[in-house]
Scaffold this active site. Structure first.
Site, PDB file in Angstrom:
ATOM      1  N   TRP A  60       0.986  -1.324  -0.024  1.00 48.94           N
ATOM      2  CA  TRP A  60       0.147  -0.037   0.177  1.00 48.94           C
ATOM      3  C   TRP A  60       0.928   1.273   0.076  1.00 48.94           C
ATOM      4  O   TRP A  60       0.506   2.203  -0.600  1.00 48.94           O
ATOM      5  CB  TRP A  60      -0.791   0.004   1.255  1.00 48.94           C
ATOM      6  CG  TRP A  60      -1.740   1.150   1.342  1.00 48.94           C
ATOM      7  CD1 TRP A  60      -3.197   1.386   0.712  1.00 48.94           C
ATOM      8  CD2 TRP A  60      -1.533   2.376   1.925  1.00 48.94           C
ATOM      9  NE1 TRP A  60      -3.601   2.630   1.186  1.00 48.94           N
ATOM     10  CE2 TRP A  60      -2.632   3.395   1.597  1.00 48.94           C
ATOM     11  CE3 TRP A  60      -0.234   2.909   2.821  1.00 48.94           C
ATOM     12  CZ2 TRP A  60      -2.669   4.634   2.522  1.00 48.94           C
ATOM     13  CZ3 TRP A  60      -0.531   4.196   3.212  1.00 48.94           C
ATOM     14  CH2 TRP A  60      -1.487   5.020   2.884  1.00 48.94           C
ATOM     15  N   HIS A  61       2.071   1.174   0.625  1.00 48.86           N
ATOM     16  CA  HIS A  61       2.895   2.329   0.720  1.00 48.86           C
ATOM     17  C   HIS A  61       3.604   2.884  -0.548  1.00 48.86           C
ATOM     18  O   HIS A  61       4.065   3.783  -0.333  1.00 48.86           O
ATOM     19  CB  HIS A  61       3.872   2.143   1.906  1.00 48.86           C
ATOM     20  CG  HIS A  61       3.171   2.337   3.255  1.00 48.86           C
ATOM     21  ND1 HIS A  61       2.509   1.257   3.914  1.00 48.86           N
ATOM     22  CD2 HIS A  61       3.350   3.355   3.939  1.00 48.86           C
ATOM     23  CE1 HIS A  61       2.344   1.763   5.202  1.00 48.86           C
ATOM     24  NE2 HIS A  61       2.655   3.212   5.209  1.00 48.86           N
ATOM     25  N   GLY A  62       3.674   1.742  -1.305  1.00 57.48           N
ATOM     26  CA  GLY A  62       4.256   2.119  -3.014  1.00 57.48           C
ATOM     27  C   GLY A  62       4.396   0.960  -3.530  1.00 57.48           C
ATOM     28  O   GLY A  62       4.763  -0.156  -3.162  1.00 57.48           O
TER      29      GLY A  62
END
Lengths: 469, 390
Positions: A317-319
């Site tokens: 989700w963060h990247g």
């Protein structure tokens, strides 16, 4: 638009607030919606339609689910459609390049990278709309009948771009009827200022220290540790400052958003850390992934699978990059170990050792987090253990640490709940001391504001780290 | 619920008041095109168009405009730098602050060394005149002993790069060892040192607040040039040294804008043997290589040779003959006056603006015996004129 910018603070915000307070009751939502759209369009005029489309899908989905109340079997259809569309858009806009890159490295049939630009805030608002659809499906909430109220929820500018991930159930009541009052404004504004100071005067300074160490050629192990510690402080102050500003702005408008950070760097274990760091995200994964998969109640094997799924996804989700996945799994493994192996033993250690244990793991984790380029990561990490032919201690530490010492100390102290403790103590002090502290407080606030303004004018642009996600 | 105290209210409304005053002042205040303090053009209102709106460049332009035109910008800029200085920072914005009021620009690892070597050599290969190359180190090299302790650079790098370039260029080029001259000037002439820089002893070869050298530094390099070129230098006391400004705040000062650092003096030379015609090529002809108008402005170094011109022709009518072409950056502007007593004509090229190539001009003017290439190491790597130098 960035909260800590001249444009926002001196033009957008005053214009918005004056109008917002002037118009009566229900019209406040219209003002909020229009200004939110301007706020979003400021940086991403093209993608505003994507956001409106995405929220339209979930709005219609809510209505359909409601209409199908009597037909439980058929209700799966609109839910599935909404999830596929929302998550599909997120997958395309955020992960297309990453996926094609993996494809190219695994197969001989190379394809051109699609080169999709990430729409700002898509990770945040997609999670909000998805949670809405699921909550309506589970009949935890009643669907919103008015599209514009729903859109106002999704694109409300205080929390649009970098969270906290506010669930519909939190604000449903306040969307229709909220108390907008002067004391809310004062409280919210103070919270906003706290965030502004933390972002501009601490996060950016820690960021400059990290930048200096990251780009320095030869560094000793201790300096390398200082580097990732500085990045950890930068990320924490940057991100939690954004939440402070979002919560503060919300309060000024009469909304009450959930707290997102509770001094996470003062955690005593990784389990504890995740109760205090980016709470709205970890609780989202808990409620919409972990528990639906069975949580820890379906046997050890399934629990391990669920842990893997949740932490793989949290990382991703963060990247769209392997280091984030690695970071997520690293935390997943440590949480599992704490649950099954040393969690109980850890609690018997002296408090200081527990803090030390947690902070070291967290800092190493953010060391992984900061390098999108695994090659750079592989060059940096050996330096932490003198494995890059570098010394344990070197004179350059004095240069880096010395240049930022007061800011580092401030960041360190403010990572612990000292301010609430101070206020509590002050509450018991005699009246003269209290008055003196109050007056000093006014002077300090104004002085910090002038410094923050000075810094904003000088470094005219310093975007928040979490905008990328 | 937590009660709000009266002082908390006061601080909130004080700041709200400040915000409203600043935004009102923004709309009322006249907009500036240029910042004297920062020595750069300020952004104006961006042009509105559909494309600009949709690609985000309008919003970006508006942001730059608002920040650049913000009321009280010049004063505001200084507060955070002053706070950082007081907090013990030894480097701000690429400026080393060793202590006291000393400031010096840091030096970034160059990336165009190969290109510099090729371009300098081509200028020499394309002309028949004697070509001299004079690369001048900046303060961080000559005053490296003053660098703050544990700074990430030791100040020797510029000299290493000069050595690489001097070894690499065409053998037709004669090299002027300006570094040696400057180092000597700094240590030997203590008397002058003190006379010209009472505010910062041992700091007379360069300005503190600006990235240029002082005329005294240029004189030292001139002596060295004479030795390399076989000329007999004119002694210091044949010139009159005049203090023309004591309020110079240059480009290094602008990076911090912190009044703590004070200002520099500017000294310039004149000589009774001069009878000058200075032709700036744009119809502007004077009898002095200096333009005192600039002393009133922030960018006072532009006093020397009237700031930037693509081509200048100086004739010293008192001289019989001798012609030299100088291909240079702004460091040469206060150096060139020392050439007037050796050449009747000095042709000056700034190849950032001069298009067509000096070598063509040099070959067409057979009277030119000497060519001097003079650049400083602080800005050489970013100099856009190197590409068109020959």
């Amino acid at each position: 638009m960035v909260f800590s910018s001249i444009t926002f603070l001196f033009f957008f915000l005053p214009a918005f607030l004056i109008l917002y307070y002037l118009v009566p009751g229900r019209a406040k939502n219209v003002v909020l919606l229009v200004f939110s759209l301007i706020f979003y369009a400021w940086g991403e005029p093209k993608y505003i339609f994507l956001m409106m489309f995405s929220s339209m899908v979930d709005y219609l989905d809510g209505l359909a689910l409601n209409a199908l109340h009597a037909h439980p079997k058929m209700r799966k259809l609109p839910l599935a459609a909404a999830l596929i569309i929302n998550l599909g858009l997120l997958a395309y806009f955020k992960y297309a390049d990453f996926a094609v890159g993996i494809w190219n490295s695994l197969t001989p049939w190379d394809r051109e990278l699609p080169g999709v630009a990430l729409p700002i805030g898509i990770s945040f608002y997609t999670f909000q709309t998805v949670s809405y659809s699921i909550d309506v499906y589970k009949e935890r909430i009643k669907p919103e009948k008015n599209y514009f109220d729903y859109l106002t929820y999704v694109c409300m500018f205080p929390q649009l771009i970098a969270g906290p991930i506010v669930r519909f159930s939190t604000v449903q009541q306040e969307l229709k009827d909220r108390k907008v009052c002067e004391s809310g404004f004062v409280k919210g504004f103070r919270r906003f200022l706290t965030g502004l100071f933390r972002k501009v005067l601490i996060a950016d300074q820690c960021g400059a220290l990290w930048e200096g160490i990251r780009t320095a050629g030869n560094i000793s192990a201790v300096t390398a540790w200082l580097g990732i510690l500085a990045f950890t402080l930068q990320l924490y102050f940057d991100f939690s400052a954004y939440s402070d500003m979002a919560i503060g702005l919300g309060e000024m408008l009469g909304f009450h958003f959930p707290e997102n950070f509770l001094y996470p760097l003062s955690a005593t274990s990784i389990t504890d850390f995740w109760r205090k760091w980016h709470i709205s995200l970890s609780s989202w994964f808990r409620d919409y992934v972990y528990i639906p998969l069975g949580g820890n109640r379906a046997g050890t094997l399934k629990h391990l699978r669920n842990m893997f799924a949740v932490w793989f996804l949290t990382g991703l989700w963060h990247g769209a990059s392997w280091n984030f996945v690695l970071w997520g799994l690293y935390h997943g493994v440590l949480l599992t170990l704490e649950k099954y192996v040393w969690g109980k033993g850890l609690k018997k250690l002296p408090k200081l050792l527990q803090h030390l244990y947690a902070i070291v793991i967290v800092v190493v984790g953010f060391g992984i987090f900061t390098f999108d380029d695994l090659g750079e990561l592989a060059l940096y990490f050996p330096k932490l253990i003198c494995a890059a032919g570098n010394p344990f201690l070197g004179p350059e530490l004095i240069w880096h640490a010395g240049n930022y010492l007061p800011f580092l100390l401030a960041a360190f102290i403010l990572s612990f709940p000292v301010y609430p403790a101070f206020k509590e103590k002050l509450g018991k002090a005699d009246v003269h001391r209290r008055n003196l502290a109050e007056i000093l407080g006014v002077l300090a606030t104004v002085a910090l504001f002038v410094l923050a303004l000075s810094s904003m004018v000088r470094d005219s642009y310093s975007p928040f780290l979490y905008f990328r996600f | 619920m937590e009660k709000i105290s009266i002082t908390q209210r006061i601080s909130v409304y004080l700041i709200c008041g400040m915000i409203l005053v600043f935004s009102a002042a923004f709309f009322i205040s006249p907009k500036r095109e240029f910042s004297e303090e920062e020595n750069r053009k300020l952004k104006g209102m961006p042009e509105f168009s559909k494309t600009a709106l949709f690609d985000g460049s309008f919003a970006g332009g508006l942001k730059d405009y608002v920040t650049d035109q913000f009321p009280g910008r010049d004063n505001l800029l200084s507060y955070i730098s002053a706070a950082e200085r007081i907090s013990g920072r030894k480097e701000i914005n690429g400026v080393y602050l060793p202590g006291g009021t000393i400031m010096m620009n840091s030096y970034e690892e160059p990336v165009n060394v190969e290109k510099d070597i090729t371009q300098f050599s081509k200028l020499a290969e394309n002309t028949d005149a004697d070509v001299y190359l004079c690369l001048v180190p900046s303060a961080v090299n000559i005053y490296r002993d003053l660098l703050p302790a544990y700074a990430p650079e030791d100040g020797k790098r510029q000299q290493e790069i000069i050595d690489v370039i001097y070894e690499g260029v065409s053998p037709r080029i004669k090299k002027v060892d300006a570094s040696r001259a400057l180092r000597q000037a700094r240590y030997n002439d203590q008397a002058l040192d003190d006379m010209y820089a009472a505010d910062a002893p041992h700091y007379s070869v360069y300005y503190r607040t600006d990235h240029h050298w002082k005329v005294y530094g240029a004189y030292a390099a001139y002596m060295e040039f004479c030795e390399t070129a076989g000329l007999t230098p004119y002694a210091q006391d044949l010139y009159s040294w005049n203090k023309v400004s004591d309020s110079f705040r240059g480009t290094i000062y602008s990076k911090l804008n912190d009044s703590y650092f004070g200002s520099d003096e500017i000294t310039s030379v004149s000589c009774e043997y001069w009878d000058l015609t200075v032709d700036y090529g744009d119809g502007n002809v004077t009898d002095s290589p200096y333009n005192p108008d600039y002393l009133e402005k922030r960018d006072s170094y532009s006093y020397f040779l009237d700031n930037q011109h693509s081509f200048i022709e100086v004739t010293n009518n008192a001289m019989e003959g001798g012609e030299i072409a100088v291909v240079k950056d702004s460091y040469a502007n206060c150096f060139i006056p020392f050439l007037f007593n050796h050449y009747r004509k000095v042709y000056i090229f700034d190849t950032r603006y001069y298009k067509g190539g000096p070598s063509k001009f040099i070959n067409e003017h057979k009277g030119i015996e000497d060519v001097l290439i003079l650049y400083n190491m602080g800005t050489l790597d970013n100099d856009t004129g190197i590409g068109g130098i020959y």
